[in-house]
Design a protein around this motif. Structure first.
Motif, PDB file in Angstrom:
ATOM      1  N   ALA A 110       0.821  -1.217   0.000  1.00 40.22           N
ATOM      2  CA  ALA A 110       0.000   0.000   0.000  1.00 40.22           C
ATOM      3  C   ALA A 110       0.852   1.263   0.000  1.00 40.22           C
ATOM      4  O   ALA A 110       1.798   1.401   0.767  1.00 40.22           O
ATOM      5  CB  ALA A 110      -0.919   0.008   1.215  1.00 40.22           C
ATOM      6  N   VAL A 111       0.498   2.151  -0.890  1.00 41.92           N
ATOM      7  CA  VAL A 111       1.104   3.474  -0.935  1.00 41.92           C
ATOM      8  C   VAL A 111      -0.033   4.481  -1.083  1.00 41.92           C
ATOM      9  O   VAL A 111      -1.204   4.127  -0.964  1.00 41.92           O
ATOM     10  CB  VAL A 111       2.103   3.608  -2.102  1.00 41.92           C
ATOM     11  CG1 VAL A 111       3.360   2.821  -1.825  1.00 41.92           C
ATOM     12  CG2 VAL A 111       1.469   3.158  -3.414  1.00 41.92           C
ATOM     13  N   GLY A 112       0.309   5.707  -1.329  1.00 39.88           N
ATOM     14  CA  GLY A 112      -0.713   6.742  -1.415  1.00 39.88           C
ATOM     15  C   GLY A 112      -1.128   7.056  -2.829  1.00 39.88           C
ATOM     16  O   GLY A 112      -1.011   6.239  -3.742  1.00 39.88           O
ATOM     17  N   GLY A 113      -1.606   8.257  -2.991  1.00 42.55           N
ATOM     18  CA  GLY A 113      -2.046   8.702  -4.300  1.00 42.55           C
ATOM     19  C   GLY A 113      -2.366  10.180  -4.270  1.00 42.55           C
ATOM     20  O   GLY A 113      -2.365  10.815  -3.207  1.00 42.55           O
ATOM     21  N   LEU A 114      -2.618  10.736  -5.434  1.00 45.53           N
ATOM     22  CA  LEU A 114      -2.902  12.161  -5.570  1.00 45.53           C
ATOM     23  C   LEU A 114      -4.408  12.375  -5.562  1.00 45.53           C
ATOM     24  O   LEU A 114      -5.113  11.913  -6.468  1.00 45.53           O
ATOM     25  CB  LEU A 114      -2.288  12.692  -6.868  1.00 45.53           C
ATOM     26  CG  LEU A 114      -2.302  14.208  -7.046  1.00 45.53           C
ATOM     27  CD1 LEU A 114      -1.395  14.876  -6.020  1.00 45.53           C
ATOM     28  CD2 LEU A 114      -1.866  14.576  -8.465  1.00 45.53           C
ATOM     29  N   PRO A 219       5.997  -2.582  -5.945  1.00 50.12           N
ATOM     30  CA  PRO A 219       7.020  -2.987  -4.986  1.00 50.12           C
ATOM     31  C   PRO A 219       6.447  -3.008  -3.571  1.00 50.12           C
ATOM     32  O   PRO A 219       5.512  -2.265  -3.265  1.00 50.12           O
ATOM     33  CB  PRO A 219       8.076  -1.884  -5.116  1.00 50.12           C
ATOM     34  CG  PRO A 219       7.290  -0.678  -5.523  1.00 50.12           C
ATOM     35  CD  PRO A 219       6.186  -1.195  -6.410  1.00 50.12           C
ATOM     36  N   PRO A 220       6.991  -3.857  -2.699  1.00 45.91           N
ATOM     37  CA  PRO A 220       6.524  -3.878  -1.309  1.00 45.91           C
ATOM     38  C   PRO A 220       7.071  -2.670  -0.559  1.00 45.91           C
ATOM     39  O   PRO A 220       8.275  -2.553  -0.336  1.00 45.91           O
ATOM     40  CB  PRO A 220       7.109  -5.182  -0.768  1.00 45.91           C
ATOM     41  CG  PRO A 220       8.324  -5.415  -1.612  1.00 45.91           C
ATOM     42  CD  PRO A 220       8.032  -4.845  -2.968  1.00 45.91           C
ATOM     43  N   LEU A 221       6.196  -1.775  -0.179  1.00 47.02           N
ATOM     44  CA  LEU A 221       6.649  -0.565   0.500  1.00 47.02           C
ATOM     45  C   LEU A 221       7.139  -0.872   1.909  1.00 47.02           C
ATOM     46  O   LEU A 221       8.228  -0.468   2.310  1.00 47.02           O
ATOM     47  CB  LEU A 221       5.512   0.463   0.560  1.00 47.02           C
ATOM     48  CG  LEU A 221       5.839   1.732   1.349  1.00 47.02           C
ATOM     49  CD1 LEU A 221       6.922   2.531   0.653  1.00 47.02           C
ATOM     50  CD2 LEU A 221       4.600   2.585   1.557  1.00 47.02           C
ATOM     51  N   LEU A 222       6.321  -1.590   2.665  1.00 51.13           N
ATOM     52  CA  LEU A 222       6.629  -1.861   4.075  1.00 51.13           C
ATOM     53  C   LEU A 222       6.907  -3.341   4.294  1.00 51.13           C
ATOM     54  O   LEU A 222       6.376  -4.197   3.574  1.00 51.13           O
ATOM     55  CB  LEU A 222       5.454  -1.435   4.962  1.00 51.13           C
ATOM     56  CG  LEU A 222       5.102   0.050   4.962  1.00 51.13           C
ATOM     57  CD1 LEU A 222       3.831   0.282   5.769  1.00 51.13           C
ATOM     58  CD2 LEU A 222       6.239   0.886   5.520  1.00 51.13           C
ATOM     59  N   ASP A 281      -9.473  -0.623   0.387  1.00 46.97           N
ATOM     60  CA  ASP A 281      -8.160  -0.067   0.055  1.00 46.97           C
ATOM     61  C   ASP A 281      -7.040  -0.811   0.773  1.00 46.97           C
ATOM     62  O   ASP A 281      -5.935  -0.952   0.237  1.00 46.97           O
ATOM     63  CB  ASP A 281      -8.122   1.429   0.388  1.00 46.97           C
ATOM     64  CG  ASP A 281      -8.921   2.259  -0.610  1.00 46.97           C
ATOM     65  OD1 ASP A 281      -9.539   1.672  -1.519  1.00 46.97           O
ATOM     66  OD2 ASP A 281      -8.934   3.501  -0.486  1.00 46.97           O
ATOM     67  N   TYR A 282      -7.313  -1.279   1.984  1.00 46.05           N
ATOM     68  CA  TYR A 282      -6.329  -2.097   2.706  1.00 46.05           C
ATOM     69  C   TYR A 282      -6.072  -3.390   1.937  1.00 46.05           C
ATOM     70  O   TYR A 282      -4.924  -3.808   1.765  1.00 46.05           O
ATOM     71  CB  TYR A 282      -6.844  -2.399   4.109  1.00 46.05           C
ATOM     72  CG  TYR A 282      -5.907  -3.226   4.972  1.00 46.05           C
ATOM     73  CD1 TYR A 282      -5.017  -2.607   5.841  1.00 46.05           C
ATOM     74  CD2 TYR A 282      -5.919  -4.625   4.930  1.00 46.05           C
ATOM     75  CE1 TYR A 282      -4.165  -3.362   6.652  1.00 46.05           C
ATOM     76  CE2 TYR A 282      -5.076  -5.381   5.727  1.00 46.05           C
ATOM     77  CZ  TYR A 282      -4.200  -4.735   6.583  1.00 46.05           C
ATOM     78  OH  TYR A 282      -3.356  -5.486   7.372  1.00 46.05           O
ATOM     79  N   ARG A 283      -7.138  -4.010   1.471  1.00 51.16           N
ATOM     80  CA  ARG A 283      -6.998  -5.260   0.737  1.00 51.16           C
ATOM     81  C   ARG A 283      -6.141  -5.077  -0.520  1.00 51.16           C
ATOM     82  O   ARG A 283      -5.401  -5.975  -0.917  1.00 51.16           O
ATOM     83  CB  ARG A 283      -8.384  -5.786   0.342  1.00 51.16           C
ATOM     84  CG  ARG A 283      -9.101  -6.518   1.454  1.00 51.16           C
ATOM     85  CD  ARG A 283     -10.493  -6.895   1.032  1.00 51.16           C
ATOM     86  NE  ARG A 283     -11.099  -7.820   1.969  1.00 51.16           N
ATOM     87  CZ  ARG A 283     -12.407  -8.060   2.038  1.00 51.16           C
ATOM     88  NH1 ARG A 283     -13.233  -7.428   1.215  1.00 51.16           N
ATOM     89  NH2 ARG A 283     -12.886  -8.918   2.915  1.00 51.16           N
ATOM     90  N   ALA A 284      -6.260  -3.924  -1.146  1.00 52.21           N
ATOM     91  CA  ALA A 284      -5.499  -3.674  -2.375  1.00 52.21           C
ATOM     92  C   ALA A 284      -3.997  -3.679  -2.122  1.00 52.21           C
ATOM     93  O   ALA A 284      -3.209  -3.896  -3.046  1.00 52.21           O
ATOM     94  CB  ALA A 284      -5.917  -2.338  -2.982  1.00 52.21           C
ATOM     95  N   GLY A 285      -3.595  -3.488  -0.875  1.00 57.13           N
ATOM     96  CA  GLY A 285      -2.172  -3.459  -0.556  1.00 57.13           C
ATOM     97  C   GLY A 285      -1.650  -4.705   0.122  1.00 57.13           C
ATOM     98  O   GLY A 285      -0.479  -4.761   0.521  1.00 57.13           O
ATOM     99  N   ILE A 286      -2.496  -5.732   0.264  1.00 56.62           N
ATOM    100  CA  ILE A 286      -2.067  -6.939   0.967  1.00 56.62           C
ATOM    101  C   ILE A 286      -1.071  -7.742   0.121  1.00 56.62           C
ATOM    102  O   ILE A 286      -1.292  -7.984  -1.065  1.00 56.62           O
ATOM    103  CB  ILE A 286      -3.294  -7.821   1.317  1.00 56.62           C
ATOM    104  CG1 ILE A 286      -4.074  -7.175   2.465  1.00 56.62           C
ATOM    105  CG2 ILE A 286      -2.865  -9.239   1.703  1.00 56.62           C
ATOM    106  CD1 ILE A 286      -5.320  -7.943   2.866  1.00 56.62           C
ATOM    107  N   VAL A 287       0.007  -8.142   0.753  1.00 55.78           N
ATOM    108  CA  VAL A 287       0.997  -9.026   0.121  1.00 55.78           C
ATOM    109  C   VAL A 287       0.532 -10.470   0.311  1.00 55.78           C
ATOM    110  O   VAL A 287       0.344 -10.913   1.448  1.00 55.78           O
ATOM    111  CB  VAL A 287       2.388  -8.832   0.759  1.00 55.78           C
ATOM    112  CG1 VAL A 287       3.374  -9.838   0.195  1.00 55.78           C
ATOM    113  CG2 VAL A 287       2.888  -7.415   0.537  1.00 55.78           C
ATOM    114  N   THR A 288       0.340 -11.189  -0.773  1.00 53.55           N
ATOM    115  CA  THR A 288      -0.158 -12.563  -0.674  1.00 53.55           C
ATOM    116  C   THR A 288       0.923 -13.615  -0.902  1.00 53.55           C
ATOM    117  O   THR A 288       0.689 -14.795  -0.668  1.00 53.55           O
ATOM    118  CB  THR A 288      -1.298 -12.788  -1.683  1.00 53.55           C
ATOM    119  OG1 THR A 288      -0.817 -12.491  -3.007  1.00 53.55           O
ATOM    120  CG2 THR A 288      -2.494 -11.887  -1.364  1.00 53.55           C
TER     121      THR A 288
END
Length: 331
Positions: A110-114, A219-222, A281-288
């Protein structure tokens, strides 16, 4: 009657004789101290692990230490006060390049956006010229640097020359976006989710910017971050924790029931629209999945950050340091 009494006593004696052996067959839980930012969304995964007993299932004695912020976590890790923290891959790479042997396993994409206010006339990043952009963080914020790189690729210009930036905390950026103090806001994903629930729109996510810059895989941010020493000395505990972490991710990714106990942590108890937006939005950033050999996206992103952010962002190294991602685990 005496016959049955003798049988019962014999059975109890046998049970007492075999229970220590059974106890020996079940090894003691592995202790791991994890530092967690009190206000961070990582709390959602930790609570899921504990609520569903995944720590016990994986033979883990999980001890949580509250942290004020990411900087406090980095200090606690380096001081040995915790075994694991959540940090970003750029910080881990910088540490390795300077001799501080830390490593990580991805936790979140997960990252941000404009973000744009309602009825904004901005249609593309080229329209940012002459505008004021709110940026959560400072001049060396990674998302801000990526936006500058993308703006340059589209217009050939420098965003820092063509637009004004107002740096501030995430709540301030959202407030300015809502009151007209800025024309666009670059914020972290969870604050963008709140802005979306309030009727604002996302012009472009940072992931989309990277894709248009040639980095198709996010890329994996965290990542869960720990020292090489901990990886060697507490391999079993780390592996069990990571197994529990990935199982919690899968549960949160696949179903809605596990989200209900998280509403209070999410600050969305009485706001169904916000709850759904944060969840999705959390789900969109999940690493599977995790393959320590498949780190090309992180390498290319680091090189991009080095090119546009310079030493203020990545230190003296222009390339991702070897060992940034732990080779001792895969999923």
């Amino acid at each position: 009657m005496r016959f049955f009494t003798h049988i019962l006593l014999a059975a109890l004696a046998l049970a007492g004789a075999v229970s220590p052996a059974r106890a020996q067959d079940s090894p003691a839980p592995q202790v791991l101290v994890v530092g967690v930012q009190e206000s961070g969304t990582v709390q959602w995964e930790i609570q899921t692990i504990q609520t569903m007993g995944l720590d016990q299932k994986h033979g883990l004695d999980l001890r949580i230490r509250a942290l004020a912020d990411s900087k406090a976590g980095q200090i606690a890790l380096q001081a040995g006060a915790v075994d694991v923290i959540l940090s970003d891959f750029v910080w881990v790479s910088i540490q390795r390049s300077t001799g501080n042997r830390v490593t990580m396993v991805p936790h979140s994409l997960a990252v941000g956006g404009l973000m744009l206010p309602r009825s904004s006339p901005i249609a593309t990043v080229a329209d940012l010229k002459g505008k004021t952009i709110g940026v959560a963080g400072g001049p060396a914020d990674k998302s801000w640097v990526i936006l500058q790189a993308y703006y340059n690729s589209v217009t050939g210009g420098r965003l820092t020359d063509d637009a004004s930036a107002r740096y501030g905390a995430p709540p301030l950026v959202n407030e300015l976006l809502g009151t007209g103090g800025i024309q666009a806001g670059l914020n972290f994903w969870q604050w963008n989710a709140r802005a979306k629930a309030a009727g604002m729109t996302e012009l472009l996510s940072v992931a989309a910017m990277l894709e248009r810059l040639g980095i198709a895989e996010q890329p994996p941010l965290l990542g869960w971050t720990f020292t090489d020493g901990t990886a060697t000395q507490k391999t079993a505990a780390l592996t069990r924790f990571l197994d529990a972490s990935f199982q919690a991710k899968r549960i949160l990714f696949d179903g809605d029931a596990a989200w209900e106990p998280l509403k209070t942590l999410m600050g969305a108890t009485d706001d169904p629209a916000l709850f759904a937006q944060l969840r999705d939005d959390y789900r969109a950033g999940i690493v599977t999945r995790y393959d320590p050999d498949a780190i090309g996206a992180a390498e290319r992103t680091f090189a991009l950050l080095a090119r546009y952010g310079g030493t203020d962002l990545v230190g003296d190294a222009a390339q991702l340091a070897p060992g940034t991602f732990w080779s001792g685990y895969r999923k």
